[in-house]
Write a protein that holds these residues in place. Structure first.
Motif, mmCIF file in Angstrom:
data_model
loop_
_atom_site.group_PDB
_atom_site.id
_atom_site.type_symbol
_atom_site.label_atom_id
_atom_site.label_comp_id
_atom_site.label_asym_id
_atom_site.label_seq_id
_atom_site.Cartn_x
_atom_site.Cartn_y
_atom_site.Cartn_z
ATOM 1 N N ALA A 139 0.832 -1.200 0.000
ATOM 2 C CA ALA A 139 0.000 0.000 0.000
ATOM 3 C C ALA A 139 0.872 1.257 0.000
ATOM 4 N N ILE A 140 0.472 2.222 -0.803
ATOM 5 C CA ILE A 140 1.155 3.516 -0.856
ATOM 6 C C ILE A 140 0.103 4.590 -0.595
ATOM 7 N N THR A 141 0.310 5.375 0.457
ATOM 8 C CA THR A 141 -0.723 6.309 0.905
ATOM 9 C C THR A 141 -0.268 7.761 0.779
ATOM 10 N N PRO A 142 -1.230 8.712 0.714
ATOM 11 C CA PRO A 142 -0.919 10.120 0.471
ATOM 12 C C PRO A 142 -0.789 10.934 1.763
ATOM 13 N N TRP A 143 -0.408 12.199 1.594
ATOM 14 C CA TRP A 143 -0.205 13.093 2.726
ATOM 15 C C TRP A 143 -1.470 13.845 3.130
ATOM 16 N N LEU A 158 -6.208 -6.786 6.209
ATOM 17 C CA LEU A 158 -6.077 -7.706 7.344
ATOM 18 C C LEU A 158 -7.362 -8.489 7.572
ATOM 19 N N ALA A 159 -8.508 -7.834 7.393
ATOM 20 C CA ALA A 159 -9.791 -8.521 7.572
ATOM 21 C C ALA A 159 -9.952 -9.669 6.579
ATOM 22 N N ALA A 160 -9.453 -9.473 5.373
ATOM 23 C CA ALA A 160 -9.561 -10.503 4.329
ATOM 24 C C ALA A 160 -8.601 -11.661 4.551
ATOM 25 N N GLY A 161 -7.568 -11.448 5.382
ATOM 26 C CA GLY A 161 -6.563 -12.484 5.600
ATOM 27 C C GLY A 161 -5.265 -12.238 4.874
ATOM 28 N N CYS A 162 -5.098 -11.032 4.308
ATOM 29 C CA CYS A 162 -3.841 -10.655 3.645
ATOM 30 C C CYS A 162 -2.868 -10.081 4.670
ATOM 31 N N THR A 163 -1.604 -10.116 4.326
ATOM 32 C CA THR A 163 -0.597 -9.356 5.061
ATOM 33 C C THR A 163 -0.222 -8.148 4.200
ATOM 34 N N ILE A 164 0.469 -7.163 4.797
ATOM 35 C CA ILE A 164 0.621 -5.899 4.089
ATOM 36 C C ILE A 164 1.943 -5.210 4.418
ATOM 37 N N VAL A 165 2.450 -4.483 3.426
ATOM 38 C CA VAL A 165 3.603 -3.600 3.590
ATOM 39 C C VAL A 165 3.152 -2.213 3.158
ATOM 40 N N LEU A 166 3.341 -1.230 4.028
ATOM 41 C CA LEU A 166 2.853 0.123 3.771
ATOM 42 C C LEU A 166 3.988 1.109 3.579
ATOM 43 N N LYS A 167 3.844 1.945 2.534
ATOM 44 C CA LYS A 167 4.735 3.095 2.343
ATOM 45 C C LYS A 167 3.904 4.369 2.472
ATOM 46 N N PRO A 168 4.126 5.181 3.516
ATOM 47 C CA PRO A 168 3.391 6.435 3.648
ATOM 48 C C PRO A 168 4.066 7.547 2.852
ATOM 49 N N ALA A 169 3.367 8.658 2.699
ATOM 50 C CA ALA A 169 3.941 9.819 2.017
ATOM 51 C C ALA A 169 5.111 10.370 2.833
ATOM 52 N N PRO A 170 6.190 10.809 2.172
ATOM 53 C CA PRO A 170 7.353 11.316 2.908
ATOM 54 C C PRO A 170 7.068 12.584 3.701
ATOM 55 N N LYS A 190 3.781 -10.943 14.210
ATOM 56 C CA LYS A 190 4.931 -10.428 13.467
ATOM 57 C C LYS A 190 4.762 -10.631 11.965
ATOM 58 N N GLY A 191 5.100 -9.616 11.213
ATOM 59 C CA GLY A 191 5.092 -9.705 9.758
ATOM 60 C C GLY A 191 3.751 -9.460 9.099
ATOM 61 N N VAL A 192 2.692 -9.397 9.875
ATOM 62 C CA VAL A 192 1.365 -9.216 9.281
ATOM 63 C C VAL A 192 1.218 -7.808 8.703
ATOM 64 N N ALA A 193 1.730 -6.803 9.425
ATOM 65 C CA ALA A 193 1.711 -5.422 8.917
ATOM 66 C C ALA A 193 3.092 -4.822 9.093
ATOM 67 N N ASN A 194 3.621 -4.242 8.021
ATOM 68 C CA ASN A 194 4.975 -3.715 8.018
ATOM 69 C C ASN A 194 4.979 -2.289 7.472
ATOM 70 N N LEU A 195 5.842 -1.440 8.033
ATOM 71 C CA LEU A 195 5.928 -0.036 7.647
ATOM 72 C C LEU A 195 7.322 0.261 7.115
ATOM 73 N N VAL A 196 7.400 0.740 5.875
ATOM 74 C CA VAL A 196 8.678 1.140 5.295
ATOM 75 C C VAL A 196 8.567 2.590 4.806
ATOM 76 N N ILE A 197 9.485 3.407 5.256
ATOM 77 C CA ILE A 197 9.534 4.815 4.869
ATOM 78 C C ILE A 197 10.798 5.022 4.053
#
Length: 469
Positions: A139-143, A158-170, A190-197
């Motif tokens: 997922a890539i989200t805006p500011w 997460l409700a559907a049973g997926c895991t996710i990696v999120l990139k927020p706006a800088p 662990k590993g279900v939701a991850n945040l990378v900036i």
């Protein structure tokens, strides 16, 4: 900080987070690159093997826990949004409530991933369709809505049973960090939701090219969305794109003028006009255009501009210098094409503030008629007939949201069908709600978010035929 496999990580690379209302440094946050993004995706894939097998009740529990924690921290979360985004605190609090509501809604939807039974054409067969989580989502989200856009994507995944990696706006990473602190405290595995900036070319590039990512969801500009679609093509990922808009708001001669004026205030000047569904073109029947313009300008001129942390502020700053320059250029271009500024029309102070502006006598030669302004400027166009305004309102490229005001039920129903947009508000300038689908047509996007429709974006349908012996 970044959050990978249930742990907060540090690195030597950082970016500064600035307060757009003051120009002051809030803090610096850690950034990572392609290698760490790949690691986050790998961890998400490993976590998926167990997470996909959890029950709806189990997934609901974690989302509900995050809701509980976010409710306890509402004031802190809202202040974070205002500091890094600039929106008035009252609007930031509303966004926090929206973020919580998305989590709460999908905590319930996690229990409702239904399939189908299909009548068989042979007596010895049983036909079924089951729905299963697609896998790792990126997922890539805006500011502009730095918290609610995160939960609007993470919660259904997460409700559907997926895991996710999120990139927020800088520009607004602090809101994302706060949300992930809540997930961490909720005990999410662990590993279900991850945040990378980090930089778009590295983080986004890994997300689109990595075959372990099976779903890309993005909210942002149409130009970036097109690039993500192209970059995802080699691995044929499922995509959801909520892209740019150029919303018309039509005021017919029979409309309640006061309600229509209030509608423009709500749909144009909230979040300083920095919303994809913000009204960009106001079409008013020429019979009432002068009166409407006067009423609107009177209201708009009373809006208070300032730091969102100050009491009574209605309109905060634009996000950065580039946004301010674009708004200024659109207003100057409108003036060159014989537009009349009824109120506003200039910058305020030394930061990225721009006066809420109303421009009369707008025409289709102006940049504002076709380009997304993303700022507090309302241009008034006039029209003669219903057929004319429908043709002009239906933008060649964009099709996210449209609004119209009329007391004529038949006309309202015609507008519902004729306006080529994914969202239509009839006498309703604020149609967005958690349980309804949000998304556009044409170059404004692919797929939907919200309600049961958002959940389906993270599920795949599998057809099963069983032949009885």
């Amino acid at each position: 900080m970044v959050y990978i496999n249930g742990e907060w990580r540090q690195s030597n690379e950082t970016i500064d987070v600035m307060n757009p209302a003051t120009g002051e440094l809030i803090t610096s946050v850690v950034t990572v690159g392609r290698a760490e993004t790949k690691e986050a995706i790998t961890c998400a894939k490993e976590a998926f093997s167990a997470w996909k097998k959890t029950t709806g009740d189990q997934r609901s529990y974690y989302l509900a826990e995050a809701v509980r924690i976010m409710k306890e921290r509402k004031d802190e979360l809202a202040e974070t949004i205002t500091k890094e985004n600039g929106k008035p605190l009252v609007d930031a609090k509303s966004e926090v409530n929206s973020a919580i509501n998305y989590l709460n809604w999908y905590a319930e939807e996690a229990k409702r991933v239904y399939g189908d039974t299909i009548p068989a054409s042979h007596p010895d067969k049983h036909l079924m369709v089951i729905r299963q989580p697609i896998g790792v989502a990126a997922a890539i989200t805006p500011w502009n809505f730095p918290m609610s856009m995160i939960t609007r994507k993470i919660a259904p995944a997460l409700a559907a049973g997926c895991t996710i990696v999120l990139k927020p706006a800088p520009a607004t990473p602090l809101s994302a960090i706060k949300v992930f602190e809540c997930f961490h405290e909720a005990g999410l595995p662990k590993g279900v939701a991850n945040l990378v900036i980090g930089p778009a070319e590295e983080v986004g590039g890994e997300m689109t090219s990595n075959p372990d990512v099976r779903k890309i969801t993005f909210t942002g500009s149409t130009a970036v969305g097109k690039k993500l679609i192209r970059d995802s093509a080699d691995t044929v990922k499922k995509i959801s794109m909520e892209l740019g808009g150029h919303a018309p708001l039509i005021v017919f001669e029979d409309a309640d003028l006061d309600a229509a004026v209030e509608g423009v205030l709500l749909s144009k000047f909230k979040n300083t006009g920095q919303t994809c569904i913000s009204t960009n073109r106001v079409y008013v029947s020429e019979d009432i255009a002068e009166e409407f313009g006067e009423k609107l300008a009177e209201k708009v001129s009373k809006l208070k501009v300032g730091n969102g942390l100050e009491s009574g502020v209605d309109v905060g700053p634009l996000i950065n210098d580039a946004a301010l320059a674009k708004v200024s250029s659109h207003v100057e271009d409108a003036k060159k094409h014989n537009g009349k500024v009824l109120c506003g029309g200039k910058t305020v102070g030394s930061q990225n503030f721009y006066e809420p502006t109303v421009i009369h006598y707008a025409n289709d030669k102006m940049k504002i008629a076709t380009e997304e302004t993303f700022g507090p400027v309302a241009p008034i166009f006039t029209f003669k007939t219903e057929e004319e305004v429908v043709e002009r309102a239906n933008h060649a490229s964009y099709g996210l949201a449209a609004y119209c005001f009329t007391k004529d039920l038949g006309r309202g129903l015609r507008m519902m069908h004729e306006l080529e947009f994914g969202i239509v508000g009839i006498n309703d300038p604020t149609p967005i709600t958690i349980q309804a689908p949000f998304g556009g047509v044409k170059e404004s996007g692919i797929g939907k978010e919200g309600g049961k429709y958002g959940l389906l974006e993270y599920l795949e349908e599998k057809y099963v035929s069983i032949k009885a012996n």
